[in-house]
Design an enzyme around this catalytic site. Structure first.
Site, PDB file in Angstrom:
ATOM      1  CE1 TYR A  31      35.581 -24.588 -98.520  1.00  0.00           C
ATOM      2  CE2 TYR A  31      37.319 -24.311 -96.905  1.00  0.00           C
ATOM      3  CZ  TYR A  31      36.841 -24.158 -98.192  1.00  0.00           C
ATOM      4  OH  TYR A  31      37.638 -23.571 -99.153  1.00  0.00           O
ATOM      5  N   PRO A  41      46.448 -27.622-104.527  1.00  0.00           N
ATOM      6  CG  PRO A  41      48.010 -27.487-102.810  1.00  0.00           C
ATOM      7  CD  PRO A  41      46.579 -27.247-103.106  1.00  0.00           C
ATOM      8  CG  LEU A  42      49.063 -31.979-103.355  1.00  0.00           C
ATOM      9  CD1 LEU A  42      49.186 -32.968-102.190  1.00  0.00           C
ATOM     10  CD2 LEU A  42      50.412 -31.833-104.057  1.00  0.00           C
ATOM     11  N   GLY A  56      43.463 -31.970-105.405  1.00  0.00           N
ATOM     12  CA  GLY A  56      42.580 -32.743-104.529  1.00  0.00           C
ATOM     13  C   GLY A  56      42.982 -34.203-104.417  1.00  0.00           C
ATOM     14  CE  LYS A  94      41.942 -34.068-111.546  1.00  0.00           C
ATOM     15  NZ  LYS A  94      40.971 -33.192-112.203  1.00  0.00           N
ATOM     16  CG  PHE A 110      48.980 -38.515-105.123  1.00  0.00           C
ATOM     17  CD1 PHE A 110      50.358 -38.455-105.000  1.00  0.00           C
ATOM     18  CD2 PHE A 110      48.222 -37.488-104.581  1.00  0.00           C
ATOM     19  CE1 PHE A 110      50.972 -37.402-104.350  1.00  0.00           C
ATOM     20  CE2 PHE A 110      48.825 -36.430-103.938  1.00  0.00           C
ATOM     21  CZ  PHE A 110      50.203 -36.389-103.830  1.00  0.00           C
TER      22      PHE A 110
HETATM   23  N1  LIG Z   1      38.644 -20.963-102.697  1.00  0.00           N
HETATM   24  C1  LIG Z   1      38.125 -22.066-103.185  1.00  0.00           C
HETATM   25  O1  LIG Z   1      37.222 -22.063-104.029  1.00  0.00           O
HETATM   26  C2  LIG Z   1      38.657 -23.380-102.689  1.00  0.00           C
HETATM   27  C3  LIG Z   1      38.252 -24.572-103.307  1.00  0.00           C
HETATM   28  C4  LIG Z   1      38.772 -25.774-102.829  1.00  0.00           C
HETATM   29  C5  LIG Z   1      39.671 -25.764-101.769  1.00  0.00           C
HETATM   30  N2  LIG Z   1      40.036 -24.586-101.170  1.00  0.00           N
HETATM   31  C6  LIG Z   1      40.992 -24.554-100.047  1.00  0.00           C
HETATM   32  O2  LIG Z   1      42.165 -25.219-100.452  1.00  0.00           O
HETATM   33  C7  LIG Z   1      42.477 -26.245 -99.510  1.00  0.00           C
HETATM   34  C8  LIG Z   1      43.207 -27.334-100.200  1.00  0.00           C
HETATM   35  O3  LIG Z   1      42.384 -27.957-101.183  1.00  0.00           O
HETATM   36  P1  LIG Z   1      42.449 -29.527-101.399  1.00  0.00           P
HETATM   37  O4  LIG Z   1      42.050 -30.213-100.139  1.00  0.00           O
HETATM   38  O5  LIG Z   1      41.732 -29.878-102.635  1.00  0.00           O
HETATM   39  O6  LIG Z   1      44.053 -29.670-101.557  1.00  0.00           O
HETATM   40  P2  LIG Z   1      45.006 -30.776-102.125  1.00  0.00           P
HETATM   41  O7  LIG Z   1      46.210 -30.693-101.241  1.00  0.00           O
HETATM   42  O8  LIG Z   1      45.160 -30.613-103.584  1.00  0.00           O
HETATM   43  O9  LIG Z   1      44.261 -32.151-101.905  1.00  0.00           O
HETATM   44  C9  LIG Z   1      44.131 -32.719-100.641  1.00  0.00           C
HETATM   45  C10 LIG Z   1      43.680 -34.159-100.841  1.00  0.00           C
HETATM   46  O10 LIG Z   1      44.761 -34.886-101.433  1.00  0.00           O
HETATM   47  C11 LIG Z   1      45.020 -36.032-100.627  1.00  0.00           C
HETATM   48  N3  LIG Z   1      46.463 -36.323-100.636  1.00  0.00           N
HETATM   49  C12 LIG Z   1      47.469 -35.531-100.213  1.00  0.00           C
HETATM   50  N4  LIG Z   1      48.666 -36.171-100.352  1.00  0.00           N
HETATM   51  C13 LIG Z   1      48.386 -37.380-100.857  1.00  0.00           C
HETATM   52  C14 LIG Z   1      49.184 -38.500-101.228  1.00  0.00           C
HETATM   53  N5  LIG Z   1      50.519 -38.492-101.099  1.00  0.00           N
HETATM   54  N6  LIG Z   1      48.569 -39.592-101.748  1.00  0.00           N
HETATM   55  C15 LIG Z   1      47.229 -39.619-101.896  1.00  0.00           C
HETATM   56  N7  LIG Z   1      46.407 -38.584-101.550  1.00  0.00           N
HETATM   57  C16 LIG Z   1      46.980 -37.474-101.040  1.00  0.00           C
HETATM   58  C17 LIG Z   1      44.567 -35.648 -99.233  1.00  0.00           C
HETATM   59  O11 LIG Z   1      44.263 -36.816 -98.479  1.00  0.00           O
HETATM   60  P3  LIG Z   1      44.821 -36.982 -96.967  1.00  0.00           P
HETATM   61  O12 LIG Z   1      44.043 -36.065 -96.105  1.00  0.00           O
HETATM   62  O13 LIG Z   1      44.581 -38.441 -96.715  1.00  0.00           O
HETATM   63  O14 LIG Z   1      46.288 -36.657 -96.992  1.00  0.00           O
HETATM   64  C18 LIG Z   1      43.329 -34.827 -99.529  1.00  0.00           C
HETATM   65  O15 LIG Z   1      42.196 -35.650 -99.735  1.00  0.00           O
HETATM   66  C19 LIG Z   1      41.136 -26.608 -98.889  1.00  0.00           C
HETATM   67  O16 LIG Z   1      41.246 -27.213 -97.625  1.00  0.00           O
HETATM   68  C20 LIG Z   1      40.478 -25.271 -98.809  1.00  0.00           C
HETATM   69  O17 LIG Z   1      40.936 -24.592 -97.649  1.00  0.00           O
HETATM   70  C21 LIG Z   1      39.542 -23.404-101.636  1.00  0.00           C
END
Ligand SMILES: NC(=O)c1ccc[n+]([C@@H]2O[C@H](COP(=O)([O-])OP(=O)(O)OC[C@H]3O[C@@H](n4cnc5c(N)ncnc54)[C@H](OP(=O)(O)O)[C@@H]3O)[C@@H](O)[C@H]2O)c1
Length: 300
Positions: free
Chosen positions: A53, A211-212, A214, A216, A218
């Site tokens: 990461y 779960p969101l 990334g 997208k 929104f």
């Molecule tokens: N095992 C794997 O292959 C794998 C792959 C990817 C990720 N992961 C793990 O899963 C975790 C979560 O993944 P993710 O970061 O993609 O999760 P996510 O919760 O789907 O997306 C997070 C993104 O959404 C934005 N966001 C959240 N609420 C929002 C809102 N109300 N309006 C606009 N944007 C919003 C966040 O920005 P803000 O920070 O500004 O809120 C952030 O950029 C990662 O940190 C990692 O630990 C694992």
């Protein structure tokens, strides 16, 4: 929040905070410590990392908080991953991104993660991606070695199919703890490839990354995204929720497989919304409304 007991020595929070994006959050060590402590105060005690990461920087950024608060480590569960070799300035000899689940690489990666995270053990280590060149007996030997030395307490996988999971799990007289996969209203893959049924049969609690989608969800860029967002807004209004995030988390948390969302935000108020969703139950019909909106057609 009630913790989830995966094994005798592994109890995790029902909401996990992920640190994939940590290097973009522009936080000082003190800011990060505050974020982590506030998360822990809400019952979020499990933190998800990976060696790769932030171009191999995020684990070490996180590790800095233990310099400020050494006692904190024992109160949390650290998850990290290995097995991807990224092309990076840090590894100039590397020509192509690839996977490495060899004994040598797993051991070296864990030793580095322990240093970065400033800890003597990892609660849960995952193989980040299925490796088409994996020798499972060799991977298993690395796991057994790390387990016997107490450097890693539990093991799991990420992005594995049922067959890939079983193939590695078969090598132990204990079990892999989880499979961390992408699940969201935008990504229904694991409801359709046999994985969810496998998790249910084996009582494996999957962790759901992005779960969101990334973020997208929104700002949808296609018809499907618009359909999903409209449906989420409609349901939020109908059941009196102010945010579609809560509907999404509830959609994951209500499912019988006991899905554990990994939240990716760097904003504590957004993490709080995930925590508040733990007690929201969607009806079967509401769950299907979102599923159907995502598919774009009725179930047969
Ligand atoms: N095992 C794997 O292959 C794998 C792959 C990817 C990720 N992961 C793990 O899963 C975790 C979560 O993944 P993710 O970061 O993609 O999760 P996510 O919760 O789907 O997306 C997070 C993104 O959404 C934005 N966001 C959240 N609420 C929002 C809102 N109300 N309006 C606009 N944007 C919003 C966040 O920005 P803000 O920070 O500004 O809120 C952030 O950029 C990662 O940190 C990692 O630990 C694992």
């Amino acid at each position: 929040m009630k913790t989830i007991k995966l094994f005798d020595n592994l109890e995790i929070s029902p909401i996990v905070q992920g640190f994939w994006r940590l290097n973009n959050w522009d936080m000082s060590n003190q800011d990060l410590l505050r974020f982590v402590e506030e998360a822990m105060d809400m019952g979020v005690t499990t933190f998800d990392h990976a060696d790769v990461y932030g171009d191999y920087t995020c684990e070490a950024l996180f590790g800095q908080i233990f310099k400020l608060k050494p006692g904190l480590r024992e109160k949390m569960q650290l998850v990290t991953k290995c097995g991807i070799k990224m092309v990076s300035d840090k590894f100039p000899e590397r020509k192509i991104k690839h996977y490495d689940t060899s004994y040598e690489h797993i051991i070296a990666s864990v030793e580095q993660s322990l240093k970065n995270l400033q800890t003597d053990h990892i609660d849960l280590l995952l193989i980040h991606r299925p490796d088409p060149f994996m020798d499972p007996a060799e991977t298993a030997r690395a796991f057994e070695d790390l387990k016997s030395k107490g450097k890693v307490l539990n093991f799991g996988v990420s992005n594995f199919t049922r067959m890939q999971f079983e193939m590695l799990d078969w090598h132990f007289d204990w079990h892999l703890a989880t499979n961390q996969v992408e699940i969201s209203p935008y990504n229904l893959e694991h409801f359709q490839n046999g994985n969810i049924e496998f998790f249910l049969r084996e009582e494996i609690r999957p962790m759901a990354w992005s779960p969101l989608s990334g973020g997208k969800i929104f700002k949808p860029e296609d018809e499907r995204g618009i359909r999903i967002k409209n449906k989420l807004e409609e349901i939020a209004e109908r059941i009196g929720l102010e945010d579609i995030e809560k509907v999404i988390y509830a959609w994951l948390l209500t499912h019988p497989a006991g899905i554990i969302p990994i939240v990716g935000t760097g904003k504590i108020e957004r993490l709080k919304k995930a925590v508040q969703s733990v007690d929201i139950e969607l009806t079967r019909e509401q769950w299907f409304e979102i599923y159907v909106a995502s598919m774009g057609h009725k179930v047969p």
